[in-house]
Scaffold this motif. Structure first.
Motif, PDB file in Angstrom:
ATOM      1  N   THR A 174      29.177  30.825  34.523  1.00 42.82           N
ATOM      2  CA  THR A 174      29.612  32.045  35.192  1.00 42.82           C
ATOM      3  C   THR A 174      31.104  31.945  35.489  1.00 42.82           C
ATOM      4  N   PRO A 175      31.783  33.071  35.582  1.00 42.30           N
ATOM      5  CA  PRO A 175      33.233  33.071  35.815  1.00 42.30           C
ATOM      6  C   PRO A 175      33.606  32.464  37.173  1.00 42.30           C
ATOM      7  N   ASN A 176      34.717  31.761  37.170  1.00 44.62           N
ATOM      8  CA  ASN A 176      35.241  31.173  38.409  1.00 44.62           C
ATOM      9  C   ASN A 176      36.599  31.725  38.785  1.00 44.62           C
ATOM     10  N   ASP A 177      37.215  32.501  37.897  1.00 46.84           N
ATOM     11  CA  ASP A 177      38.574  32.968  38.130  1.00 46.84           C
ATOM     12  C   ASP A 177      38.756  34.411  37.664  1.00 46.84           C
ATOM     13  N   LEU A 178      39.754  35.048  38.245  1.00 47.98           N
ATOM     14  CA  LEU A 178      40.215  36.372  37.843  1.00 47.98           C
ATOM     15  C   LEU A 178      41.620  36.181  37.291  1.00 47.98           C
ATOM     16  N   PHE A 179      41.988  36.968  36.323  1.00 47.02           N
ATOM     17  CA  PHE A 179      43.300  36.820  35.682  1.00 47.02           C
ATOM     18  C   PHE A 179      44.136  38.069  35.910  1.00 47.02           C
ATOM     19  N   PHE A 180      45.389  37.863  36.315  1.00 48.85           N
ATOM     20  CA  PHE A 180      46.323  38.954  36.573  1.00 48.85           C
ATOM     21  C   PHE A 180      47.520  38.803  35.642  1.00 48.85           C
ATOM     22  N   ILE A 181      47.813  39.839  34.888  1.00 48.87           N
ATOM     23  CA  ILE A 181      48.933  39.798  33.952  1.00 48.87           C
ATOM     24  C   ILE A 181      50.194  40.244  34.691  1.00 48.87           C
ATOM     25  N   GLU A 182      51.063  39.295  34.990  1.00 48.75           N
ATOM     26  CA  GLU A 182      52.339  39.622  35.636  1.00 48.75           C
ATOM     27  C   GLU A 182      53.298  40.263  34.640  1.00 48.75           C
ATOM     28  N   LYS A 183      53.295  39.727  33.420  1.00 49.76           N
ATOM     29  CA  LYS A 183      54.219  40.201  32.397  1.00 49.76           C
ATOM     30  C   LYS A 183      53.610  39.909  31.036  1.00 49.76           C
ATOM     31  N   ALA A 226      53.631  36.236  27.709  1.00 53.32           N
ATOM     32  CA  ALA A 226      52.986  36.683  28.941  1.00 53.32           C
ATOM     33  C   ALA A 226      53.073  35.625  30.031  1.00 53.32           C
ATOM     34  N   ARG A 227      53.053  36.113  31.249  1.00 49.46           N
ATOM     35  CA  ARG A 227      52.936  35.264  32.432  1.00 49.46           C
ATOM     36  C   ARG A 227      51.678  35.751  33.140  1.00 49.46           C
ATOM     37  N   ILE A 228      50.692  34.874  33.249  1.00 44.53           N
ATOM     38  CA  ILE A 228      49.385  35.252  33.786  1.00 44.53           C
ATOM     39  C   ILE A 228      49.062  34.374  34.984  1.00 44.53           C
ATOM     40  N   LYS A 229      48.672  35.012  36.067  1.00 45.37           N
ATOM     41  CA  LYS A 229      48.262  34.297  37.281  1.00 45.37           C
ATOM     42  C   LYS A 229      46.749  34.167  37.288  1.00 45.37           C
ATOM     43  N   ILE A 230      46.278  33.011  37.679  1.00 45.93           N
ATOM     44  CA  ILE A 230      44.845  32.763  37.814  1.00 45.93           C
ATOM     45  C   ILE A 230      44.507  32.843  39.297  1.00 45.93           C
ATOM     46  N   ILE A 231      43.576  33.733  39.630  1.00 42.77           N
ATOM     47  CA  ILE A 231      43.164  33.937  41.016  1.00 42.77           C
ATOM     48  C   ILE A 231      41.751  33.372  41.160  1.00 42.77           C
ATOM     49  N   PRO A 232      41.568  32.349  41.995  1.00 40.98           N
ATOM     50  CA  PRO A 232      40.235  31.773  42.182  1.00 40.98           C
ATOM     51  C   PRO A 232      39.243  32.814  42.718  1.00 40.98           C
ATOM     52  N   VAL A 291      34.910  42.401  36.218  1.00 41.52           N
ATOM     53  CA  VAL A 291      33.521  42.865  36.144  1.00 41.52           C
ATOM     54  C   VAL A 291      32.561  41.677  36.005  1.00 41.52           C
ATOM     55  N   PRO A 292      32.775  40.775  35.051  1.00 42.14           N
ATOM     56  CA  PRO A 292      31.874  39.613  34.988  1.00 42.14           C
ATOM     57  C   PRO A 292      31.911  38.765  36.265  1.00 42.14           C
ATOM     58  N   LEU A 293      33.066  38.706  36.897  1.00 40.34           N
ATOM     59  CA  LEU A 293      33.195  37.938  38.139  1.00 40.34           C
ATOM     60  C   LEU A 293      32.305  38.531  39.224  1.00 40.34           C
ATOM     61  N   LEU A 294      32.325  39.859  39.367  1.00 42.22           N
ATOM     62  CA  LEU A 294      31.513  40.524  40.389  1.00 42.22           C
ATOM     63  C   LEU A 294      30.025  40.517  40.027  1.00 42.22           C
ATOM     64  N   GLU A 295      29.714  40.623  38.744  1.00 35.99           N
ATOM     65  CA  GLU A 295      28.314  40.621  38.303  1.00 35.99           C
ATOM     66  C   GLU A 295      27.735  39.216  38.192  1.00 35.99           C
ATOM     67  N   GLU A 296      28.607  38.207  38.297  1.00 35.21           N
ATOM     68  CA  GLU A 296      28.222  36.809  38.138  1.00 35.21           C
ATOM     69  C   GLU A 296      27.519  36.585  36.800  1.00 35.21           C
ATOM     70  N   LYS A 297      28.119  37.148  35.748  1.00 36.12           N
ATOM     71  CA  LYS A 297      27.643  36.993  34.377  1.00 36.12           C
ATOM     72  C   LYS A 297      28.776  36.414  33.547  1.00 36.12           C
ATOM     73  N   PRO A 298      28.461  35.782  32.421  1.00 35.09           N
ATOM     74  CA  PRO A 298      29.522  35.217  31.579  1.00 35.09           C
ATOM     75  C   PRO A 298      30.507  36.285  31.107  1.00 35.09           C
TER      76      PRO A 298
END
Length: 73
Positions: A1-10, A57-63, A39-46
């Motif tokens: 199941t997902p553990n992180d959310l990804f935010f695209i800064e650039k 790109a510069r991508i932030k990982i949000i736990p 969506v997978p993070l909230l649904e707790e699905k792969p």
């Protein structure tokens, strides 16, 4: 199941699926300020899509815990 959310800064990122013949179906084009994987993070699905950076790109990982805390507070 997902553990992180990804935010695209650039940059630009495409999301896609691959069928059994190995062909790609692009499911989205994402850019500055977009979130990926919520969506997978909230649904707790792969995660159901793959992602590929198509422009520097510069991508932030949000736990997950931090995201849920902000969401529900």
């Amino acid at each position: 199941t997902p553990n992180d959310l990804f935010f695209i800064e650039k940059g630009k990122v495409k999301t896609y699926k691959v069928n059994y013949d190995g062909k790609e179906l692009i499911t989205g084009m994402h850019h500055d300020g977009d979130f990926l994987g919520y969506v997978p993070l909230l649904e707790e699905k792969p995660y159901y899509d793959n992602a590929e950076v198509i422009e520097d790109a510069r991508i932030k990982i949000i736990p997950k815990a931090d995201f849920l805390e902000l969401l529900y507070s």
